[in-house]
Write an enzyme that holds these catalytic residues in place. Structure first.
Site, mmCIF file in Angstrom:
data_model
loop_
_atom_site.group_PDB
_atom_site.id
_atom_site.type_symbol
_atom_site.label_atom_id
_atom_site.label_comp_id
_atom_site.label_asym_id
_atom_site.label_seq_id
_atom_site.Cartn_x
_atom_site.Cartn_y
_atom_site.Cartn_z
ATOM 1 N NE ARG A 1 -2.745 -1.638 3.200
ATOM 2 C CZ ARG A 1 -2.939 -2.892 3.595
ATOM 3 N NH1 ARG A 1 -3.586 -3.738 2.815
ATOM 4 N NH2 ARG A 1 -2.485 -3.312 4.758
ATOM 5 C CD GLU B 1 -1.894 -10.552 16.915
ATOM 6 O OE1 GLU B 1 -2.610 -10.651 17.911
ATOM 7 O OE2 GLU B 1 -2.336 -10.353 15.773
#
Lengths: 191, 192
Positions: free
Chosen positions: A72, A109
């Site tokens: 992005r 994570e």
């Protein structure tokens, strides 16, 4: 540092940008309120505001490199680079860049990932901004800063469209300033 | 159709663009002469020429949507979209786009892959452009055309910076015209 804290308080463009970002709940997994910038890209005016604000900020800072984080960051970085006369450097997932690369690991994570940059793309003492759509933990941007600094270039600032409220005030990433346009949109702000 | 066949014969910008593209032999595997556009992006003048040529071509064609193929299409598509007043729609690998998507399968040399598009990104009868850095087999672009047509858009043209010579002349992809700036650069041993 948010744009509203740095001269753009009340700027209607920020509201337009925020309103154009869609929130998708539970993507990519439960509990995450995903900030979807693809709706911003569908709104030509709001997308242009985004680029204009970054260009106005960086055009007189002698920036010679805009580095964008895959994927992005690629949607915002090149337009900024073109407008300020800088090079654009893509920072990519492993194995995508064809030439000789350096790579930096960062935490997810669960587990790790790596970011790669072509050797020779940035030269020592060049002034660089790093761009991505959103900053959450700062892990990806920190890896990007490491890549640039490993080539003895200077990261002037990291720039993101969206940032968690924790980055208000003088928050820095690896000692580098962070400039963010808007906070995450709430679920009911986008019809 | 190449730019030189369509009004840009002798345009020095095309030479600058071609010169700025680096060839990496045997990437991603033996035998492939990879056309590396990252060196084009390091040349702000040449990169701007690419965008300017596409913008000049499309700005009066009533294009309301520029679709770019992940990931290198994301580099060229948005500057064009911004300059011509169009929206930008990313066509992505599976699982990346949130919300409702449609997906289209396409062939790889070994196996297949899928491309996805957000269903809400497209309005019926919009005039669309598809952009990618390079066209080789046309498989990815064909999948892109299918996605846009399934959503009701009209694909006006596919545009690429680099294209194999077979796309000269009136070559079409699924009936759609293809516009290409340069042929693949040659590997120059002296530059490495």
């Amino acid at each position: 540092m948010f744009a509203a804290e740095n001269g753009l308080k009340g700027d209607p463009r920020l509201e337009a940008i925020s309103a154009a970002i869609r929130v998708v709940p539970d993507f990519p997994k439960k509990g995450i309120m995903f900030q979807d910038i693809t709706t911003l890209l569908l709104d030509h005016k709001a997308f242009k505001h985004t680029i204009d604000i970054f260009v106005d900020r960086y055009k007189d800072m002698q920036i010679s490199v805009v580095a964008g984080v895959e994927a992005r960051g690629f949607m915002f970085g090149p337009s900024i680079a073109l407008a300020i006369g800088a090079k654009f450097i893509p920072l990519r997932k492993p194995g995508k860049l064809p030439g000789k690369v350096i790579s930096e690991s960062y935490e997810l994570e669960y587990g790790h990932d790596r970011l790669e940059m072509h050797i020779g793309a940035v030269e020592p003492r060049e002034r660089v901004i790093i761009i991505d759509d959103l900053v959450a933990t700062g892990g990806t941007l920190s890896a990007a800063i490491s890549l640039i600094e490993s080539q003895e270039a200077e990261v002037v600032e990291c720039a993101c469209v969206i940032g968690l409220p924790e980055v208000k005030g003088q928050h820095k990433l690896k000692g580098k300033p962070l400039y963010v346009l808007v906070e995450p949109s709430g679920l009911d702000e986008f019809c | 159709m190449f730019a030189v066949e369509n009004g840009l014969q002798g345009d020095p910008r095309l030479q600058a663009i071609s010169d700025a593209i680096r060839v990496i032999p045997h990437f991603p595997k033996t035998g492939i002469m990879f056309q590396d556009i990252t060196t084009l992006l390091l040349d702000p003048v040449a990169f701007k020429h690419v965008v300017d040529i596409f913008v000049a071509r499309y700005k009066h064609m009533n294009i309301s949507l520029v679709a770019g193929v992940e990931a290198r299409g994301f580099i060229f598509g948005p500057p064009i979209a911004l300059a011509i007043g169009a929206k930008f729609v990313p066509l992505r690998k599976p699982g990346k786009l949130p919300g409702r998507v449609i997906s289209e399968e396409y062939e790889l040399e070994y196996g297949s892959d899928r491309l996805e598009m957000s269903v809400e990104a497209v309005q019926s009868r919009e005039r669309a452009l598809v952009i990618d850095d390079l066209v080789a087999t046309g498989g990815t672009l064909s999948a892109s055309i299918n996605l846009l047509e399934r959503a009701g858009a009209e694909v006006v043209e596919c545009a690429c910076v680099v294209g194999l010579p077979k796309f000269k002349g009136q070559c079409r992809l699924k009936g759609k015209p293809l516009y290409v700036l340069v042929e693949p650069s040659q590997f120059d041993e002296l530059t490495l």
